[in-house]
Design a protein around this motif. Structure first.
Motif, mmCIF file in Angstrom:
data_model
loop_
_atom_site.group_PDB
_atom_site.id
_atom_site.type_symbol
_atom_site.label_atom_id
_atom_site.label_comp_id
_atom_site.label_asym_id
_atom_site.label_seq_id
_atom_site.Cartn_x
_atom_site.Cartn_y
_atom_site.Cartn_z
ATOM 1 N N GLU A 96 40.820 38.008 48.609
ATOM 2 C CA GLU A 96 39.667 38.901 48.748
ATOM 3 C C GLU A 96 40.118 40.313 49.094
ATOM 4 O OE1 GLU A 96 36.491 37.433 51.222
ATOM 5 O OE2 GLU A 96 36.936 35.378 50.661
ATOM 6 N N TYR A 97 41.167 40.413 49.874
ATOM 7 C CA TYR A 97 41.729 41.733 50.180
ATOM 8 C C TYR A 97 42.289 42.378 48.916
ATOM 9 C CZ TYR A 97 44.678 45.355 52.241
ATOM 10 O OH TYR A 97 45.262 46.551 52.538
ATOM 11 N N THR B 273 39.575 47.064 43.424
ATOM 12 C CA THR B 273 38.312 47.766 43.207
ATOM 13 C C THR B 273 38.404 49.202 43.704
ATOM 14 O OG1 THR B 273 37.093 45.685 43.463
ATOM 15 C CG2 THR B 273 35.827 47.720 43.636
ATOM 16 N N THR B 274 39.078 49.382 44.829
ATOM 17 C CA THR B 274 39.260 50.731 45.366
ATOM 18 C C THR B 274 40.110 51.584 44.434
ATOM 19 O OG1 THR B 274 39.093 49.885 47.637
ATOM 20 C CG2 THR B 274 40.099 52.061 47.335
ATOM 21 N N PHE C 152 39.443 43.730 46.961
ATOM 22 C CA PHE C 152 39.020 44.979 47.587
ATOM 23 C C PHE C 152 39.951 46.125 47.206
ATOM 24 C CE2 PHE C 152 39.267 48.064 51.001
ATOM 25 C CZ PHE C 152 37.932 48.353 51.274
ATOM 26 N N TYR D 159 31.770 44.001 45.254
ATOM 27 C CA TYR D 159 33.200 43.726 45.393
ATOM 28 C C TYR D 159 33.852 44.353 46.623
ATOM 29 C CZ TYR D 159 33.360 41.653 40.756
ATOM 30 O OH TYR D 159 33.162 40.826 39.675
ATOM 31 N N LEU D 160 33.175 45.278 47.287
ATOM 32 C CA LEU D 160 33.787 45.956 48.429
ATOM 33 C C LEU D 160 33.292 45.445 49.774
ATOM 34 C CD1 LEU D 160 34.016 49.686 47.255
ATOM 35 C CD2 LEU D 160 35.805 47.935 47.278
ATOM 36 N N GLN D 161 32.540 44.371 49.776
ATOM 37 C CA GLN D 161 32.116 43.782 51.032
ATOM 38 C C GLN D 161 32.373 42.282 51.010
ATOM 39 O OE1 GLN D 161 27.956 43.851 51.944
ATOM 40 N NE2 GLN D 161 27.311 43.502 49.850
#
Length: 312
Positions: free
Chosen positions: A195-196, A202-203, A199, A258-260
């Motif tokens: 999941e990290y 996506t960033t 993140f 995708y960022l939470q």
């Protein structure tokens, strides 16, 4: 269900719409959007390919955006429609991998391509004398190849993990395509590290390009404000605001998904938000980026000869 889970490596896509007449009506609406999206993007690709007036970096980038939108909506809507109409909700393990390839590759590539388009526009408006140097056809090709390459590498990084982790809770994906967050909820192992990585990717491939896009549009609006022509300022402001709205319409739902953390939003929210960046935005892109452009309308007149009467 349990017997199916133990005897098959396939997945089940629970879909987007409820069964019955309401779901059929909503699916019919999505099919209309799919048809309009396909026609609009295919028309743009054909126009840019055959009309010499559109053989510029800006339109080459637009043709790649249309291709990415076609791949994205085709890989998701076609399977969703088939499953709903046939009543068969299954998708093979290989099919899920192929669908993830097209989705993840186009999402990663499109963020970088949108940033390239914003840079192209920024150089054309703010530094027109330096534009031929900084945005040559060779540079445009490098941007396109770079976007596709990075998008493919992004998929490989995700596929190695998502297609190899054990799914022991269930094989039913509460989504209308093989979306990564929806698949992670089925894993029977701790997925915090992955999941990290989601993140982080996506960033890198969406959030940072989005910040670059908004910065370039902000600089463009400042240049617009300095224009002497009041009518020119109004027209340029409307155009810039429209393009930025489309980018926000595409990126913000994606960021929310995708960022939470997964436990902060429900599967229903994830499916609704996915409609924005997989179905609606591919339809809007050819309208706002291309069909409102006088050069594109002129190319339609020359190539298709269907707008001659409107022009007269």
């Amino acid at each position: 269900m349990e017997k199916w889970n133990h005897t098959s490596n396939d997945f089940i896509l629970l879909g987007l719409f409820p069964p019955g007449k309401t779901g059929l009506l909503l699916l019919f609406l999505i099919i209309i959007i799919f048809f309009l999206t396909s026609v609009g993007n295919l028309a743009m690709i054909h126009l840019i390919r055959v009309d010499p007036c559109l053989h510029t970096p800006m339109y080459f980038l637009l043709s790649q955006l249309s291709l990415m939108d076609l791949m994205c909506i085709s890989s998701t809507v076609s399977k969703m429609a088939f499953n709903f109409l046939s009543g068969h909700k299954g998708i093979s393990f290989l099919g899920c991998g192929v669908q993830s390839f097209f989705f993840v590759t186009t999402i990663g590539s499109e963020g970088l391509l949108l940033a390239s388009m914003a840079y192209d526009w920024y150089m054309a408006i703010c530094y027109p004398l330096h534009y031929p140097i900084h945005m040559s056809n060779r540079m445009c090709v490098k941007m396109i190849i770079g976007s596709w390459t990075v998008g493919s590498i992004n998929f490989l990084a995700h596929s190695v993990y998502t297609l190899r982790i054990p799914y022991c809770r269930s094989r039913a994906i509460d989504h209308f395509f093989c979306d990564i967050p929806a698949m992670l909820s089925l894993a029977c192992m701790d997925t915090w590290g992955y999941e990290y990585m989601v993140f982080l990717s996506t960033t890198l491939f969406l959030l940072l390009p989005f910040l670059g896009i908004t910065a370039s549009y902000g600089r463009f609006l400042f240049a617009v404000y300095q224009m002497r022509s009041k009518e020119g300022r109004k027209k340029a402001f409307i155009t810039c605001s429209t393009y930025l709205t489309v980018v926000i319409f595409y990126c913000v739902p994606f960021f929310y998904t995708y960022l939470q953390a997964r436990n902060l939003h429900s599967p229903a929210e994830g499916k609704i938000l996915a409609v924005f960046y997989t179905i609606l935005t591919p339809m809007l892109n050819p309208i706002f980026y291309s069909l409102r452009n006088k050069e594109v309308l002129g190319a339609m007149t020359r190539v298709f000869e269907i707008f001659s009467s409107l022009k007269e």
